[in-house]
Design an enzyme around this catalytic site. Structure first.
Site, PDB file in Angstrom:
ATOM      1  N   ASP A  67       0.821  -1.207   0.000  1.00 23.26           N
ATOM      2  CA  ASP A  67       0.000   0.000   0.000  1.00 23.26           C
ATOM      3  C   ASP A  67       0.858   1.262   0.000  1.00 23.26           C
ATOM      4  OD1 ASP A  67       0.935  -0.323   2.616  1.00 23.26           O
ATOM      5  OD2 ASP A  67      -1.017  -0.761   3.459  1.00 23.26           O
ATOM      6  N   ASN A 136      -7.707  -2.869  14.179  1.00 16.79           N
ATOM      7  CA  ASN A 136      -9.093  -3.189  13.788  1.00 16.79           C
ATOM      8  C   ASN A 136      -9.164  -4.399  12.851  1.00 16.79           C
ATOM      9  OD1 ASN A 136      -8.061  -2.146  11.449  1.00 16.79           O
ATOM     10  ND2 ASN A 136      -9.453  -0.420  11.279  1.00 16.79           N
ATOM     11  N   HIS A 138      -7.355  -4.783  10.070  1.00 13.86           N
ATOM     12  CA  HIS A 138      -7.103  -4.530   8.648  1.00 13.86           C
ATOM     13  C   HIS A 138      -5.779  -5.148   8.195  1.00 13.86           C
ATOM     14  CE1 HIS A 138      -5.026  -0.350   9.405  1.00 13.86           C
ATOM     15  NE2 HIS A 138      -4.098  -1.216   9.079  1.00 13.86           N
TER      16      HIS A 138
HETATM   17  C1  GLP Z   1      -0.785   0.397   8.642  1.00 10.25           C
HETATM   18  C2  GLP Z   1      -0.400  -0.288   7.310  1.00 10.25           C
HETATM   19  C3  GLP Z   1      -0.513  -1.787   7.412  1.00 10.25           C
HETATM   20  C4  GLP Z   1       0.144  -2.215   8.704  1.00 10.25           C
HETATM   21  C5  GLP Z   1      -0.708  -1.763   9.865  1.00 10.25           C
HETATM   22  C6  GLP Z   1      -0.071  -1.986  11.217  1.00 10.25           C
HETATM   23  O1  GLP Z   1      -1.852   1.271   8.559  1.00 10.25           O
HETATM   24  N1  GLP Z   1      -1.106   0.144   6.166  1.00 10.25           N
HETATM   25  O2  GLP Z   1       0.086  -2.393   6.275  1.00 10.25           O
HETATM   26  O3  GLP Z   1       0.258  -3.595   8.747  1.00 10.25           O
HETATM   27  O4  GLP Z   1      -1.140  -0.422   9.716  1.00 10.25           O
HETATM   28  O5  GLP Z   1       0.957  -1.087  11.460  1.00 10.25           O
HETATM   29  P1  GLP Z   1       2.055  -1.270  12.592  1.00 10.25           P
HETATM   30  O6  GLP Z   1       2.911  -2.390  12.150  1.00 10.25           O
HETATM   31  O7  GLP Z   1       2.774   0.034  12.657  1.00 10.25           O
HETATM   32  O8  GLP Z   1       1.299  -1.593  13.843  1.00 10.25           O
END
Ligand code: GLP
Length: 241
Positions: A67, A136, A138
Protein backbone atom coordinates in the site's frame (compact mmCIF):
# COMPACT_ATOMS: atom_id res chain seq x y z
CA UNK A 1 -2.87 -21.54 9.38
CA UNK A 2 0.41 -22.23 11.12
CA UNK A 3 0.85 -20.14 14.23
CA UNK A 4 4.35 -19.61 15.59
CA UNK A 5 4.57 -17.85 18.94
CA UNK A 6 7.99 -16.36 19.64
CA UNK A 7 9.23 -15.03 22.98
CA UNK A 8 9.56 -11.43 21.91
CA UNK A 9 9.70 -8.96 19.04
CA UNK A 10 13.34 -9.70 18.17
CA UNK A 11 12.71 -13.42 17.91
CA UNK A 12 9.61 -12.78 15.80
CA UNK A 13 11.64 -10.57 13.47
CA UNK A 14 14.45 -13.11 13.15
CA UNK A 15 12.05 -15.94 12.34
CA UNK A 16 10.31 -13.86 9.67
CA UNK A 17 13.64 -12.83 8.13
CA UNK A 18 14.68 -16.48 7.97
CA UNK A 19 11.50 -17.37 6.14
CA UNK A 20 12.14 -14.65 3.55
CA UNK A 21 15.77 -15.73 3.24
CA UNK A 22 14.74 -19.36 2.67
CA UNK A 23 12.25 -18.25 0.03
CA UNK A 24 14.92 -16.24 -1.81
CA UNK A 25 17.43 -19.11 -1.56
CA UNK A 26 14.95 -21.53 -3.09
CA UNK A 27 13.90 -19.05 -5.78
CA UNK A 28 16.42 -16.23 -6.30
CA UNK A 29 14.01 -14.24 -8.50
CA UNK A 30 11.17 -14.50 -5.98
CA UNK A 31 8.38 -11.95 -6.11
CA UNK A 32 8.02 -10.63 -2.57
CA UNK A 33 5.05 -8.67 -1.26
CA UNK A 34 6.22 -6.22 1.38
CA UNK A 35 4.56 -4.28 4.18
CA UNK A 36 5.31 -1.09 6.08
CA UNK A 37 4.59 -0.11 9.68
CA UNK A 38 6.47 -0.67 12.92
CA UNK A 39 5.89 -4.42 12.90
CA UNK A 40 8.20 -5.44 10.02
CA UNK A 41 10.99 -2.99 10.93
CA UNK A 42 12.91 -5.59 12.96
CA UNK A 43 12.54 -8.10 10.14
CA UNK A 44 14.02 -5.61 7.67
CA UNK A 45 16.97 -4.99 10.04
CA UNK A 46 17.56 -8.74 10.22
CA UNK A 47 17.38 -9.07 6.43
CA UNK A 48 20.02 -6.33 6.08
CA UNK A 49 22.23 -8.18 8.59
CA UNK A 50 21.81 -11.44 6.67
CA UNK A 51 22.57 -9.64 3.41
CA UNK A 52 25.74 -8.10 4.90
CA UNK A 53 26.83 -11.59 6.00
CA UNK A 54 26.24 -12.71 2.38
CA UNK A 55 23.56 -15.15 3.50
CA UNK A 56 20.98 -13.73 1.12
CA UNK A 57 21.21 -12.06 -2.26
CA UNK A 58 18.46 -9.74 -3.53
CA UNK A 59 19.97 -9.19 -6.99
CA UNK A 60 17.10 -10.88 -8.82
CA UNK A 61 14.31 -10.36 -6.30
CA UNK A 62 11.24 -8.39 -7.38
CA UNK A 63 9.03 -6.61 -4.85
CA UNK A 64 5.53 -5.17 -4.66
CA UNK A 65 4.46 -3.13 -1.68
CA UNK A 66 1.04 -3.60 -0.20
CA UNK A 67 0.00 0.00 0.00
CA UNK A 68 0.86 3.68 -0.23
CA UNK A 69 -0.80 6.83 1.01
CA UNK A 70 -2.76 8.72 -1.62
CA UNK A 71 -1.89 12.34 -2.28
CA UNK A 72 1.65 12.47 -0.91
CA UNK A 73 4.66 12.28 -3.17
CA UNK A 74 7.60 9.90 -2.97
CA UNK A 75 9.94 12.48 -1.45
CA UNK A 76 7.60 12.97 1.50
CA UNK A 77 9.22 11.47 4.61
CA UNK A 78 5.93 9.79 5.49
CA UNK A 79 5.46 8.09 2.13
CA UNK A 80 5.82 4.34 2.18
CA UNK A 81 8.23 4.71 -0.72
CA UNK A 82 10.54 6.70 1.54
CA UNK A 83 10.01 4.18 4.35
CA UNK A 84 10.99 1.24 2.17
CA UNK A 85 14.07 2.98 0.81
CA UNK A 86 15.36 4.03 4.20
CA UNK A 87 14.49 0.82 6.04
CA UNK A 88 15.43 -1.76 3.44
CA UNK A 89 16.05 -0.99 -0.21
CA UNK A 90 18.97 1.43 0.26
CA UNK A 91 20.82 -1.19 2.32
CA UNK A 92 20.52 -4.23 0.04
CA UNK A 93 21.42 -5.06 -3.56
CA UNK A 94 17.92 -5.03 -4.99
CA UNK A 95 17.74 -3.62 -8.54
CA UNK A 96 15.78 -0.36 -8.64
CA UNK A 97 13.74 -1.53 -11.62
CA UNK A 98 12.58 -4.54 -9.62
CA UNK A 99 10.92 -2.40 -6.93
CA UNK A 100 7.20 -1.73 -7.36
CA UNK A 101 5.13 0.57 -5.17
CA UNK A 102 1.55 1.82 -5.70
CA UNK A 103 1.72 5.37 -7.11
CA UNK A 104 0.32 7.70 -4.45
CA UNK A 105 0.28 10.60 -6.91
CA UNK A 106 -1.42 8.78 -9.79
CA UNK A 107 -3.71 11.07 -11.81
CA UNK A 108 -5.71 8.17 -13.22
CA UNK A 109 -5.97 6.03 -10.09
CA UNK A 110 -8.00 3.25 -11.69
CA UNK A 111 -5.55 2.81 -14.55
CA UNK A 112 -2.63 2.90 -12.15
CA UNK A 113 -4.21 0.23 -9.90
CA UNK A 114 -5.00 -1.96 -12.89
CA UNK A 115 -1.41 -1.55 -14.12
CA UNK A 116 -0.12 -2.63 -10.70
CA UNK A 117 -2.28 -5.77 -10.76
CA UNK A 118 -1.22 -6.58 -14.31
CA UNK A 119 2.45 -6.29 -13.44
CA UNK A 120 2.03 -8.69 -10.49
CA UNK A 121 0.34 -11.17 -12.84
CA UNK A 122 2.97 -10.72 -15.57
CA UNK A 123 5.71 -11.62 -13.08
CA UNK A 124 3.89 -14.81 -12.16
CA UNK A 125 2.20 -13.63 -8.94
CA UNK A 126 3.52 -12.99 -5.46
CA UNK A 127 5.54 -15.87 -4.04
CA UNK A 128 5.59 -14.64 -0.46
CA UNK A 129 3.53 -11.80 0.95
CA UNK A 130 4.41 -10.20 4.29
CA UNK A 131 1.53 -8.68 6.25
CA UNK A 132 1.13 -6.71 9.44
CA UNK A 133 -2.28 -6.23 11.00
CA UNK A 134 -4.12 -3.13 12.16
CA UNK A 135 -5.73 -2.98 15.61
CA UNK A 136 -9.09 -3.19 13.79
CA UNK A 137 -8.03 -6.30 11.88
CA UNK A 138 -7.10 -4.53 8.65
CA UNK A 139 -4.46 -5.93 6.30
CA UNK A 140 -2.73 -3.58 3.91
CA UNK A 141 -5.22 -0.74 4.04
CA UNK A 142 -8.22 -3.02 3.64
CA UNK A 143 -10.43 -1.61 6.35
CA UNK A 144 -13.40 -3.32 8.09
CA UNK A 145 -16.45 -3.96 5.89
CA UNK A 146 -14.00 -4.91 3.23
CA UNK A 147 -15.00 -6.24 -0.16
CA UNK A 148 -13.22 -9.60 -0.27
CA UNK A 149 -13.22 -9.51 -4.09
CA UNK A 150 -11.32 -6.24 -4.54
CA UNK A 151 -7.96 -5.98 -6.26
CA UNK A 152 -5.61 -2.97 -5.91
CA UNK A 153 -7.83 0.09 -5.32
CA UNK A 154 -8.23 3.46 -3.66
CA UNK A 155 -9.47 3.21 -0.06
CA UNK A 156 -10.81 5.65 2.52
CA UNK A 157 -8.96 5.23 5.79
CA UNK A 158 -10.89 4.62 9.01
CA UNK A 159 -10.71 7.09 11.86
CA UNK A 160 -8.89 4.48 14.02
CA UNK A 161 -6.24 3.98 11.33
CA UNK A 162 -5.73 7.72 10.80
CA UNK A 163 -5.35 8.11 14.56
CA UNK A 164 -2.94 5.15 14.85
CA UNK A 165 -0.80 6.47 11.98
CA UNK A 166 -0.83 10.08 13.22
CA UNK A 167 2.14 9.18 15.45
CA UNK A 168 4.35 9.56 12.38
CA UNK A 169 3.00 12.98 11.35
CA UNK A 170 3.36 16.43 12.93
CA UNK A 171 -0.38 16.69 13.33
CA UNK A 172 -3.36 14.39 12.74
CA UNK A 173 -4.52 16.88 10.07
CA UNK A 174 -1.49 15.90 7.98
CA UNK A 175 -2.41 12.21 7.82
CA UNK A 176 -3.76 11.32 4.37
CA UNK A 177 -7.38 10.15 4.48
CA UNK A 178 -7.01 7.91 1.44
CA UNK A 179 -4.55 5.28 0.33
CA UNK A 180 -3.97 2.85 -2.51
CA UNK A 181 -3.91 -0.72 -1.31
CA UNK A 182 -3.66 -4.18 -2.77
CA UNK A 183 -7.09 -5.71 -2.32
CA UNK A 184 -7.96 -8.89 -0.46
CA UNK A 185 -8.10 -10.76 -3.77
CA UNK A 186 -4.55 -9.63 -4.59
CA UNK A 187 -3.34 -10.75 -1.16
CA UNK A 188 -5.20 -14.07 -1.30
CA UNK A 189 -3.64 -14.83 -4.70
CA UNK A 190 -0.17 -14.83 -3.11
CA UNK A 191 1.34 -18.30 -2.96
CA UNK A 192 2.54 -17.95 0.63
CA UNK A 193 1.60 -15.40 3.28
CA UNK A 194 3.34 -14.52 6.52
CA UNK A 195 1.54 -12.29 8.97
CA UNK A 196 3.47 -10.64 11.78
CA UNK A 197 2.11 -9.06 14.95
CA UNK A 198 3.54 -8.06 18.28
CA UNK A 199 2.26 -6.41 21.42
CA UNK A 200 -0.91 -6.47 23.47
CA UNK A 201 -2.63 -3.94 21.23
CA UNK A 202 -2.74 -6.57 18.47
CA UNK A 203 -3.98 -9.47 20.65
CA UNK A 204 -7.68 -8.90 20.01
CA UNK A 205 -7.26 -8.52 16.25
CA UNK A 206 -5.18 -11.72 16.13
CA UNK A 207 -7.73 -13.63 18.19
CA UNK A 208 -10.59 -12.52 15.93
CA UNK A 209 -8.60 -13.16 12.75
CA UNK A 210 -7.61 -16.68 13.82
CA UNK A 211 -10.57 -17.95 15.86
CA UNK A 212 -13.42 -15.72 14.76
CA UNK A 213 -15.85 -16.29 11.92
CA UNK A 214 -14.68 -15.18 8.50
CA UNK A 215 -16.18 -11.75 8.46
CA UNK A 216 -15.65 -8.58 6.36
CA UNK A 217 -15.53 -6.66 9.64
CA UNK A 218 -12.22 -8.36 10.42
CA UNK A 219 -10.47 -8.29 7.04
CA UNK A 220 -7.64 -10.56 8.24
CA UNK A 221 -10.15 -13.36 9.02
CA UNK A 222 -10.26 -14.19 5.28
CA UNK A 223 -6.74 -15.59 5.65
CA UNK A 224 -8.32 -18.67 7.25
CA UNK A 225 -9.24 -19.69 3.69
CA UNK A 226 -5.68 -19.44 2.35
CA UNK A 227 -3.76 -22.71 2.22
CA UNK A 228 -0.30 -21.39 3.14
CA UNK A 229 -0.41 -18.79 5.90
CA UNK A 230 2.15 -18.59 8.69
CA UNK A 231 1.36 -16.27 11.56
CA UNK A 232 4.46 -15.26 13.51
CA UNK A 233 3.61 -13.38 16.69
CA UNK A 234 5.11 -12.58 20.04
CA UNK A 235 3.64 -13.81 23.33
CA UNK A 236 1.71 -10.61 23.89
CA UNK A 237 -0.03 -10.69 20.53
CA UNK A 238 -0.82 -14.37 21.21
CA UNK A 239 -2.20 -13.70 24.68
CA UNK A 240 -5.87 -14.01 23.69
CA UNK A 241 -5.53 -17.21 21.65
C1 GLP B 1 -0.78 0.40 8.64
C2 GLP B 1 -0.40 -0.29 7.31
C3 GLP B 1 -0.51 -1.79 7.41
C4 GLP B 1 0.14 -2.21 8.70
C5 GLP B 1 -0.71 -1.76 9.86
C6 GLP B 1 -0.07 -1.99 11.22
O1 GLP B 1 -1.85 1.27 8.56
N1 GLP B 1 -1.11 0.14 6.17
O2 GLP B 1 0.09 -2.39 6.28
O3 GLP B 1 0.26 -3.59 8.75
O4 GLP B 1 -1.14 -0.42 9.72
O5 GLP B 1 0.96 -1.09 11.46
P1 GLP B 1 2.05 -1.27 12.59
O6 GLP B 1 2.91 -2.39 12.15
O7 GLP B 1 2.77 0.03 12.66
O8 GLP B 1 1.30 -1.59 13.84
Amino acid sequence: MRIIVMDNYDEMSKRAALMITSQVMLKPDSVLGLATGDTPLGMYKELIKLYNKKEVDFKEVRTFNLDEYYGINRENLQSYYYFMNSNLFNSINIARENINMPDGMAKDVNASCKGYENKIKELGGIDMQVLGIGGNGHIGFNEPNVNFEAETHLVNLEEQTIEANSRFFTSIKDVPVKAISMGIKTIMNSKKIILLANGLNKAKAIERAVNGKINPNIPASILQLHNDVTIIIDKEAASKL
